[in-house]
Motif scaffolding. Structure first.
Motif, PDB file in Angstrom:
ATOM      1  N   ASP A   1       0.942  -1.329  -0.044  1.00  0.00           N
ATOM      2  CA  ASP A   1      -0.115  -0.039  -0.183  1.00  0.00           C
ATOM      3  C   ASP A   1       0.820   1.297  -0.029  1.00  0.00           C
ATOM      4  O   ASP A   1       0.469   2.196  -0.430  1.00  0.00           O
ATOM      5  N   LEU A   2       2.172   1.197   0.396  1.00  0.00           N
ATOM      6  CA  LEU A   2       2.743   2.518   0.562  1.00  0.00           C
ATOM      7  C   LEU A   2       3.747   2.512  -0.838  1.00  0.00           C
ATOM      8  O   LEU A   2       3.878   3.360  -1.357  1.00  0.00           O
ATOM      9  N   ALA A   3       3.952   1.146  -1.790  1.00  0.00           N
ATOM     10  CA  ALA A   3       4.626   1.490  -2.895  1.00  0.00           C
ATOM     11  C   ALA A   3       3.747   1.764  -4.059  1.00  0.00           C
ATOM     12  O   ALA A   3       4.211   2.091  -5.111  1.00  0.00           O
ATOM     13  N   ARG A   4       2.387   1.941  -3.931  1.00  0.00           N
ATOM     14  CA  ARG A   4       1.641   2.127  -5.294  1.00  0.00           C
ATOM     15  C   ARG A   4       1.755   3.411  -5.336  1.00  0.00           C
ATOM     16  O   ARG A   4       2.070   3.704  -6.800  1.00  0.00           O
ATOM     17  N   GLY A   5       1.693   4.462  -4.601  1.00  0.00           N
ATOM     18  CA  GLY A   5       2.071   5.728  -4.913  1.00  0.00           C
ATOM     19  C   GLY A   5       1.038   6.582  -5.886  1.00  0.00           C
ATOM     20  O   GLY A   5       1.229   7.644  -6.672  1.00  0.00           O
ATOM     21  N   ASP A   6      -0.386   5.927  -5.887  1.00  0.00           N
ATOM     22  CA  ASP A   6      -1.225   6.395  -6.839  1.00  0.00           C
ATOM     23  C   ASP A   6      -2.079   7.597  -6.319  1.00  0.00           C
ATOM     24  O   ASP A   6      -2.702   8.174  -6.811  1.00  0.00           O
ATOM     25  N   ARG A   7      -1.834   7.806  -4.910  1.00  0.00           N
ATOM     26  CA  ARG A   7      -2.616   8.730  -4.340  1.00  0.00           C
ATOM     27  C   ARG A   7      -1.717   9.105  -3.058  1.00  0.00           C
ATOM     28  O   ARG A   7      -0.972   8.508  -2.629  1.00  0.00           O
ATOM     29  N   PRO A   8      -1.685  10.461  -2.858  1.00  0.00           N
ATOM     30  CA  PRO A   8      -1.273  10.644  -1.473  1.00  0.00           C
ATOM     31  C   PRO A   8      -1.508   9.984  -0.206  1.00  0.00           C
ATOM     32  O   PRO A   8      -2.842   9.735  -0.204  1.00  0.00           O
ATOM     33  N   LEU A   9      -0.557   9.879   0.562  1.00  0.00           N
ATOM     34  CA  LEU A   9      -0.981   9.219   1.971  1.00  0.00           C
ATOM     35  C   LEU A   9      -0.595   9.975   3.141  1.00  0.00           C
ATOM     36  O   LEU A   9       0.350  10.669   2.924  1.00  0.00           O
ATOM     37  N   SER A  10      -1.534   9.985   4.153  1.00  0.00           N
ATOM     38  CA  SER A  10      -1.088  10.702   5.379  1.00  0.00           C
ATOM     39  C   SER A  10      -1.019   9.483   6.535  1.00  0.00           C
ATOM     40  O   SER A  10      -2.131   9.151   6.960  1.00  0.00           O
ATOM     41  N   LEU A  11       0.066   9.553   6.990  1.00  0.00           N
ATOM     42  CA  LEU A  11       0.296   8.572   8.025  1.00  0.00           C
ATOM     43  C   LEU A  11       1.303   9.005   9.062  1.00  0.00           C
ATOM     44  O   LEU A  11       2.037  10.048   8.958  1.00  0.00           O
ATOM     45  N   SER A  12       1.242   8.406  10.159  1.00  0.00           N
ATOM     46  CA  SER A  12       2.203   8.641  11.267  1.00  0.00           C
ATOM     47  C   SER A  12       3.708   7.993  10.966  1.00  0.00           C
ATOM     48  O   SER A  12       3.335   6.816  10.472  1.00  0.00           O
ATOM     49  N   PRO A  13       4.610   8.697  11.580  1.00  0.00           N
ATOM     50  CA  PRO A  13       5.961   7.861  11.264  1.00  0.00           C
ATOM     51  C   PRO A  13       5.888   6.635  11.774  1.00  0.00           C
ATOM     52  O   PRO A  13       6.372   5.391  11.239  1.00  0.00           O
TER      53      PRO A  13
END
Length: 224
Positions: free
Chosen positions: A149-161
């Motif tokens: 889910d991190l590798a797709r890059g198709d949309r911005p993601l907002s997550l905690s470190p």
């Protein structure tokens, strides 16, 4: 007589200070930064869309051109001490990386300037020749499973470190919170830094772990 004795004492004191200053400035660093003398590696994975959103990225067509859609790429594989790190070590290898060798890395290190810089600053301290070092870089990269889910890059993601680190830990048996750090620039994810032994097994690294991002939420910009 007293005057000459005082002068000699002053000269001896000045000489002692000069020797001490030279010793403090040169031998320690010369002894410390020797090729092949280090404790472990840090594999630094850069989130390419963050780099490409900055001024340096706008000038880098190899990595950030309109037809480029890189996600996680290798920033570098860095020899480390338990505290601190060596750099720019003396080696019998040439400083310049031949383009033919550099091009073999473009799928994971997408510019010749990056390949060359990483060799000069970090690879020179590995104790390996150029080909063996870049082979090790590739093996380190392939050893890490990138969360889908991190590798797709198709949309911005907002997550905690912490969320980002948890995803990597879940995808990579043997990795712990003490052996990974998410690095941020402003509110954006810049890098994931993963500590590895010399034979590329996951390991803990307190100094690297402490350097991780501490803000509440960070964004992974979408790939272009």
């Amino acid at each position: 007589m007293k005057k000459s004795t005082a002068i000699r004492e002053l000269l001896f004191a000045a000489a002692g200070l000069l020797i001490g200053l030279i010793s403090a400035l040169t031998p320690a660093s010369a002894d410390q930064d020797r090729a092949g003398v280090f404790d472990f590696y840090v594999l630094s994975l850069s989130w390419s869309p963050t780099f490409c959103a900055g001024d340096d990225g706008e000038r880098n067509g190899q990595q950030c051109g309109l037809d480029k859609h890189f996600r996680f790429v290798v920033h570098g594989l860095w020899p480390q001490y338990e505290k601190g790190s060596p750099d720019f070590c003396r080696t019998s290898e040439p400083e310049r990386v031949p383009r033919g060798l550099g091009q073999t890395m473009f799928d994971i290190m997408p510019s010749m300037s990056l390949v060359g810089h990483e060799w000069r600053r970090h690879g020179s301290c590995s104790g390996l020749d150029q080909k063996a070092y870049f082979d090790t870089v590739r093996r380190a990269f392939e050893h890490v499973a990138i969360p889908a889910d991190l590798a797709r890059g198709d949309r911005p993601l907002s997550l905690s470190p912490n969320d980002i680190e948890n995803k990597f830990i879940a995808a990579n048996p043997g990795m712990t919170h003490q052996g990974i750090a998410a690095s941020c620039g402003g509110q954006r994810l810049e890098e994931i830094r993963i500590c590895m032994t010399k034979d590329l097994q996951f390991r803990d690294c307190a100094e690297v772990d402490r350097s991780g991002c501490r803000i509440g939420q960070i964004t992974l910009p979408a790939a272009r």
